[in-house]
Enzyme design. Structure first.
Site, short mmCIF file in Angstrom:
data_model
loop_
_atom_site.label_atom_id
_atom_site.label_comp_id
_atom_site.label_asym_id
_atom_site.label_seq_id
_atom_site.Cartn_x
_atom_site.Cartn_y
_atom_site.Cartn_z
N GLY A 196 0.95 -0.85 0.13
CA GLY A 196 -0.01 -0.38 0.08
C GLY A 196 0.81 1.30 0.26
N ARG A 251 0.36 -4.58 -4.99
CA ARG A 251 1.17 -6.21 -5.00
C ARG A 251 0.76 -7.61 -5.61
NH1 ARG A 251 -0.57 -3.95 1.24
NH2 ARG A 251 -2.19 -2.55 1.04
N ASP A 311 5.18 -4.80 5.39
CA ASP A 311 6.42 -6.28 5.63
C ASP A 311 5.79 -7.56 5.01
OD1 ASP A 311 3.30 -6.02 5.96
OD2 ASP A 311 2.59 -7.17 7.61
N THR A 316 4.70 2.56 5.65
CA THR A 316 3.44 1.91 5.53
C THR A 316 2.56 2.38 6.80
OG1 THR A 316 2.25 -0.11 6.79
CG2 THR A 316 4.88 0.33 6.76
N ASP A 362 0.99 1.69 8.66
CA ASP A 362 0.44 0.57 9.43
C ASP A 362 1.51 1.31 10.65
OD1 ASP A 362 -2.00 -0.02 8.26
OD2 ASP A 362 -1.10 -2.13 7.41
N ASP A 400 3.58 -0.61 12.30
CA ASP A 400 3.59 -2.36 12.95
C ASP A 400 5.00 -3.61 12.17
OD1 ASP A 400 3.24 -2.50 9.85
OD2 ASP A 400 1.66 -4.07 9.67
N ARG A 435 -4.96 -2.08 9.27
CA ARG A 435 -4.62 -3.89 9.38
C ARG A 435 -4.86 -4.81 10.53
NH1 ARG A 435 -3.48 -6.22 4.53
NH2 ARG A 435 -2.45 -4.33 3.49
N ALA A 490 -11.06 11.25 21.86
CA ALA A 490 -12.30 9.86 21.24
C ALA A 490 -12.21 9.04 22.49
CB ALA A 490 -11.82 8.98 20.58
N GLN A 546 -6.68 7.98 4.78
CA GLN A 546 -5.76 7.42 5.27
C GLN A 546 -4.55 7.62 4.72
OE1 GLN A 546 -7.42 5.56 8.98
NE2 GLN A 546 -8.86 5.24 7.22
#
Ligand code: F6P
Length: 321
Positions: A12, A73, A104, A126, A128, A130, A172, A187, A254
């Site tokens: 992505g 991808r 990843d 990324t 994410d 992560d 993800r 929030a 995003q």
């Protein structure tokens, strides 16, 4: 003959990828290397979409969102023959080292390429956040700002209409984006995959807020923790009819937009460090950031799972909510 390196962006897209490509191209050329772009990630590599470039090719790229060389991808890279074929193509093109910018999945592909004899260095890209071994991936800062922008606007309309909004964050299987943007926007509930949650508890929280005279609530749910539409349906069924609940899924918004200065600098530093590592003879790792420093993390570590959430940050967000 100067040595040749190539750069691609894969998986992505993430804000700051263009800035990282720019840094690799310019640092590579100023070190006397030839630099080639590979279009459309591993898909383009397998299709032979290479182009030799000069420094001018990356003009005006520092502040541009997305990836001007394309992301994909690749299903073929996951086939047993894919990595061997890709390594052969890199060799045929005389590429001594591939610099692969992504997450990843990109790094798993890089590992497979290395098993087939290619030299590869990864750079994070990324939203994410992560990747184990580092604490800030390229694109995360911008995505947090973008999601916070959305949540702030939802706050305005939620307050006006006395509604609850359930906002679904990307990420993800990781809750970093939901946690950071949710916390930055105050929030009332943040739901992430790393921490078990219960929809009855969310209902209790919103119900308590209504009886406390709070006219609206903001619930941020990471996509890895559940669907905004499901939770919205449940809340609408159980809350008083006059208190409406709406779902909002900002989705790929995003991933877009001009990178923040934090991401531009991260891209520039890691692009430079990746080229320096190659010149020093080091490959087989991801260049990223940990505690403000540029670090090198072996592909085995970077692909060893999802980076755990910072529990103290989550607890703080809940105290403040
Ligand atoms: O990995 C980045 C990411 O945006 C995730 O947060 C999300 O789950 C996924 O990619 C979406 O992928 P696609 O663009 O293929 O739908």
């Amino acid at each position: 003959m100067p040595k040749k390196i190539a750069v691609l962006t894969s998986g992505g897209d993430a804000p700051g990828m263009n800035a990282a490509v720019r840094a690799v191209v310019r640092c590579g050329i100023s070190a006397g290397l030839e630099v080639e772009l590979i279009y459309r990630g591993y898909e383009g590599l397998l299709a032979g979409e290479f182009e030799k470039v000069d420094s001018k090719a990356v003009s005006n790229m520092l502040s541009r969102g997305g990836s001007f060389i394309g992301c994909a991808r690749s299903a073929e890279m996951l086939q047993p023959h894919g990595p061997g074929k890709a390594a052969g193509i890199l060799k045929d093109h005389g590429i001594d080292c591939l610099l692969a910018i992504g997450g990843d999945g990109t790094f798993r592909g890089a590992k497979a390429l290395m098993k087939n004899g290619a030299n590869v260095i990864g750079l994070t890209g990324t939203i994410d956040n992560d990747i184990p071994g580092m604490d800030r991936t390229l694109g995360f800062d911008t995505a947090c700002d973008t999601l916070a922008w959305c949540i702030n606007r939802l706050r305005d309309t939620a307050e006006s209409h006395h509604r609850t909004f359930v906002i679904e964050a990307m990420g993800r299987n990781a809750g970093w984006l939901a946690l950071h943007a949710g916390m930055a926007c105050g929030a009332d509930v943040i739901l992430i995959p790393e921490i078990p949650w219960d929809r009855e508890e969310v209902l209790d929280t919103v119900t308590r807020r209504i009886s406390d005279g709070r006219t609206f609530s903001l619930v941020v749910i990471a996509e890895g923790a559940g669907r905004a539409t499901d939770l919205t349906g449940f809340l609408n069924q159980h809350l008083p009819e006059m208190h409406e609940v709406r779902a909002c899924i900002p989705g790929h918004i995003q991933r877009g937009g001009a990178p923040t200065t934090v991401d531009r600098i991260l891209a520039s530093r890691t692009g430079f460090a990746a080229v320096q590592a190659y010149l020093a003879g080091r490959t087989g790792m991801v260049v990223g950031q940990l505690r403000g420093e540029v670090v090198e993390v072996a592909f085995d570590v970077a692909t060893s799972g999802i980076r755990g959430i910072d529990r103290s940050l989550y607890d703080l967000a809940m105290v403040l909510a």
